[in-house]
Write a protein that holds these residues in place. Structure first.
Motif, PDB file in Angstrom:
ATOM      1  N   ARG A  27       0.830  -1.208   0.000  1.00  0.00           N
ATOM      2  CA  ARG A  27       0.000   0.000   0.000  1.00  0.00           C
ATOM      3  C   ARG A  27       0.868   1.263   0.000  1.00  0.00           C
ATOM      4  O   ARG A  27       0.520   2.254  -0.656  1.00  0.00           O
ATOM      5  CB  ARG A  27      -0.928  -0.005   1.221  1.00  0.00           C
TER       6      ARG A  27
ATOM      7  N   ASP B 184       2.393   1.581  -3.492  1.00  0.00           N
ATOM      8  CA  ASP B 184       1.425   2.111  -4.456  1.00  0.00           C
ATOM      9  C   ASP B 184       1.221   3.614  -4.263  1.00  0.00           C
ATOM     10  O   ASP B 184       1.061   4.356  -5.247  1.00  0.00           O
ATOM     11  CB  ASP B 184       0.094   1.373  -4.315  1.00  0.00           C
ATOM     12  N   ALA B 185       1.221   4.065  -3.003  1.00  0.00           N
ATOM     13  CA  ALA B 185       1.058   5.497  -2.735  1.00  0.00           C
ATOM     14  C   ALA B 185       2.245   6.283  -3.269  1.00  0.00           C
ATOM     15  O   ALA B 185       2.084   7.374  -3.840  1.00  0.00           O
ATOM     16  CB  ALA B 185       0.902   5.727  -1.228  1.00  0.00           C
TER      17      ALA B 185
ATOM     18  N   SER C  84       4.217   5.319  -5.753  1.00  0.00           N
ATOM     19  CA  SER C  84       4.149   5.259  -7.214  1.00  0.00           C
ATOM     20  C   SER C  84       3.142   6.265  -7.757  1.00  0.00           C
ATOM     21  O   SER C  84       3.409   6.966  -8.748  1.00  0.00           O
ATOM     22  CB  SER C  84       3.761   3.836  -7.643  1.00  0.00           C
ATOM     23  N   ALA C  85       1.987   6.356  -7.104  1.00  0.00           N
ATOM     24  CA  ALA C  85       0.957   7.283  -7.561  1.00  0.00           C
ATOM     25  C   ALA C  85       1.430   8.729  -7.438  1.00  0.00           C
ATOM     26  O   ALA C  85       1.153   9.566  -8.316  1.00  0.00           O
ATOM     27  CB  ALA C  85      -0.322   7.074  -6.762  1.00  0.00           C
ATOM     28  N   GLN C  86       2.176   9.020  -6.373  1.00  0.00           N
ATOM     29  CA  GLN C  86       2.686  10.377  -6.190  1.00  0.00           C
ATOM     30  C   GLN C  86       3.732  10.705  -7.259  1.00  0.00           C
ATOM     31  O   GLN C  86       3.754  11.832  -7.793  1.00  0.00           O
ATOM     32  CB  GLN C  86       3.290  10.550  -4.794  1.00  0.00           C
TER      33      GLN C  86
ATOM     34  N   ASP D 171       3.770   9.552 -10.246  1.00  0.00           N
ATOM     35  CA  ASP D 171       3.021   9.790 -11.488  1.00  0.00           C
ATOM     36  C   ASP D 171       2.406  11.184 -11.519  1.00  0.00           C
ATOM     37  O   ASP D 171       2.302  11.802 -12.585  1.00  0.00           O
ATOM     38  CB  ASP D 171       1.909   8.741 -11.633  1.00  0.00           C
ATOM     39  N   ALA D 172       1.998  11.684 -10.342  1.00  0.00           N
ATOM     40  CA  ALA D 172       1.332  12.979 -10.289  1.00  0.00           C
ATOM     41  C   ALA D 172       2.309  14.144 -10.180  1.00  0.00           C
ATOM     42  O   ALA D 172       2.218  15.130 -10.911  1.00  0.00           O
ATOM     43  CB  ALA D 172       0.362  13.001  -9.107  1.00  0.00           C
TER      44      ALA D 172
ATOM     45  N   SER E  81      -0.271  16.098  -1.100  1.00  0.00           N
ATOM     46  CA  SER E  81       0.267  15.142  -0.124  1.00  0.00           C
ATOM     47  C   SER E  81       0.818  15.855   1.114  1.00  0.00           C
ATOM     48  O   SER E  81       0.661  15.367   2.239  1.00  0.00           O
ATOM     49  CB  SER E  81       1.353  14.265  -0.751  1.00  0.00           C
TER      50      SER E  81
ATOM     51  N   GLN F  91       0.471   7.649   3.935  1.00  0.00           N
ATOM     52  CA  GLN F  91      -0.046   6.285   3.827  1.00  0.00           C
ATOM     53  C   GLN F  91       0.297   5.469   5.068  1.00  0.00           C
ATOM     54  O   GLN F  91      -0.528   4.698   5.573  1.00  0.00           O
ATOM     55  CB  GLN F  91       0.517   5.604   2.584  1.00  0.00           C
TER      56      GLN F  91
END
Length: 481
Positions: A78, A81-82, A84-86, A88-89, A102, A347
């Motif tokens: 988890r 993934d958090a 990785s998502a950050q 990407d953004a 964030s 997270q």
């Protein structure tokens, strides 16, 4: 002598030869400026849960989360993934000009955990940076008051404390061994009073209230000695970690020293980099003291090791003064409030809250305490077992009656650490060694600080391996004792 004892206490080298693999490397091949230039450290290939997997195939129980860092264990998907998502953004933005979701969400979540008793959160990359920021914020607070107090340039901290490794933070700390080499360049405006260490400081015929009164008077006397109107703040760890081996304050201590600080108009700074963010059973260690600090530093358990992150929480008294003055904090760093670090920490904190891990820290902490005291309380060389939550220290002594420490050359704590790692190919254990426990130079302890997710079965394993490592070490060193 130290090398000889370590070689006696550790079986790394012989195991390496037997397995035709190099665990304890004597050759110098790495380009990394390691902490010890004589040896290359053991190499970890991967980690999962409470386990490290070395490149030679060895599996080791991580009973300390490194330096009480890995609070939810290793490899949680988890958090991955958090992060990785950050990425990407948004990977990075400069906090001088911008903010990001964030950062905003993490800081709000942190303030919410204080029930509004703190006002703002300031995110940096390490505990040392957090302490440096706290020192500057204390100074600026007094310069921003309606009637400025520029004479406030001093700090009072405690002996055998540790507040970080940068010059300001090291100056604040009172650990003799860590300060010694750098004394000529440390700040001269910081003085130190006695720690609250009942095992070594409280007299046998002294009540807890009398002990607290004696320490409070010592602090009051120090204010008077240096000039009460020259002190910015008193700085202390609610539970002293690396320097004293998980030593909690006795009941009433922080209320007494808060009274002294208020008496002279000084701030109270609590360093919770190691003992905070749930490690002792409450999100903030000060909750168990009934005292709210003016400034609090946080770190290790904030991001659980998934990203470099630490921080500072500032109370309303401090923030309102800056808001009504210049309106800004005269401090900043390049990677302050880094988006990815904030996403990772957010997270980790959400996992702690959603899974009710603070309850597990309390329940498993009580079980860990009971197991350690049952198994080691009567050990010939164990002087004290103390701590809170999942933050426990074991202090070793040569004589239980006199509490005399071992000769520094024996390096008992490091010998136990090495012995733990070398128990077997699949049953090694990582414990956290520390020295200077008795007086800043002499004295040995180890820390046990498992993940907040730890189970009863895992605690049984941790205690079994810890006891085995301790007994094996003293058997190895029998001829030197």
């Amino acid at each position: 002598m130290i090398d000889e004892v370590i070689a006696t206490a550790s079986t790394f080298e012989s195991q390496a030869k037997a397995n035709d693999s190099k665990i304890f490397l004597g050759h110098k091949t790495s380009a990394v400026f390691h902490r010890d230039l004589r040896y290359e450290p053991f190499k970890i290939a991967s980690a999962s849960g409470i386990y490290f997997h070395f490149t030679n195939g060895q599996k080791v129980v991580d009973a300390t989360g490194g330096a009480a860092v890995s609070c939810i264990g290793h490899g949680d998907p988890r958090v991955r993934d958090a992060i990785s998502a950050q990425f990407d953004a948004l990977d990075y933005c400069h906090s001088m000009f911008f903010s990001c979701p964030s950062s905003e969400e993490l800081c709000q979540a942190l303030i919410d955990t204080t029930n509004g008793q703190m006002a703002k959160a300031y995110i940096v990359c390490s505990g040392s940076e957090a302490m440096e920021a706290a020192m500057k914020l204390c100074r600026q607070y007094f310069m921003e008051l309606p009637t400025a107090q520029p004479q406030r340039t001093r700090f009072i901290a405690r002996k055998q404390s540790y507040h970080g490794t940068t010059i300001g933070a090291l100056s604040m700390g009172g650990h003799v061994g860590r300060r010694e080499m750098y004394e000529p360049i440390l700040s001269p405006n910081i003085s130190h009073v006695s720690p609250c260490n009942a095992y070594r400081g409280k007299l046998s015929d002294e009540s807890t209230s009398a002990y607290v009164g004696r320490l409070a008077k010592e602090l009051d006397d120090e204010f008077q000695r240096v000039g009460p109107d020259t002190v910015c703040a008193f700085v202390a760890e609610p539970v002293v970690g690396a320097a004293l081996g998980c030593t909690p304050a006795v009941e009433g201590y922080f209320k007494a020293i808060k009274y002294v600080c208020d008496k002279y108009g000084a701030l109270l700074v609590m360093d919770e980099v190691m003992c905070g963010m749930g490690r002792t059973g409450t999100m903030h260690a000060w909750e168990q003291e009934g005292v709210v600090p003016d400034i609090q530093t946080i770190g290790k358990g904030l991001g659980g090791g998934y990203a470099p992150v630490a921080g500072l929480l500032a109370g309303h008294r401090v923030i309102n003064t800056l808001r009504e003055g210049s309106g800004r904090f005269s401090h900043g760093q390049t990677y302050q409030a880094h988006p990815v670090s904030c996403a990772a920490a957010l997270q980790v904190q959400q996992i702690i809250q959603q899974e009710g891990l603070l309850d597990n820290v309390t329940n498993m902490g009580r079980y860990l305490e009971r197991c350690l005291k049952q198994r080691l309380g009567n050990h010939r060389y164990v002087g004290d077992i103390r701590g809170r939550g999942l933050f426990w220290g074991i202090e070793f002594v040569k004589d239980k009656v006199t509490k005399a420490p071992f000769d520094r050359k024996l390096d008992i704590c490091m010998a136990i650490h090495n012995r733990g790692l070398s128990l077997s190919s699949n049953k090694g254990i990582l414990v956290y060694p520390g020295n200077g426990t008795a007086d800043g130079v002499l004295g040995d302890h180890i820390l046990i600080a498992p993940a907040y997710t730890v189970t009863r079965e895992q605690i049984n394993l941790i205690v079994d391996l810890t006891v085995t490592a301790i007994e094996a070490t003293f058997a190895d060193l029998a001829c030197h004792l």
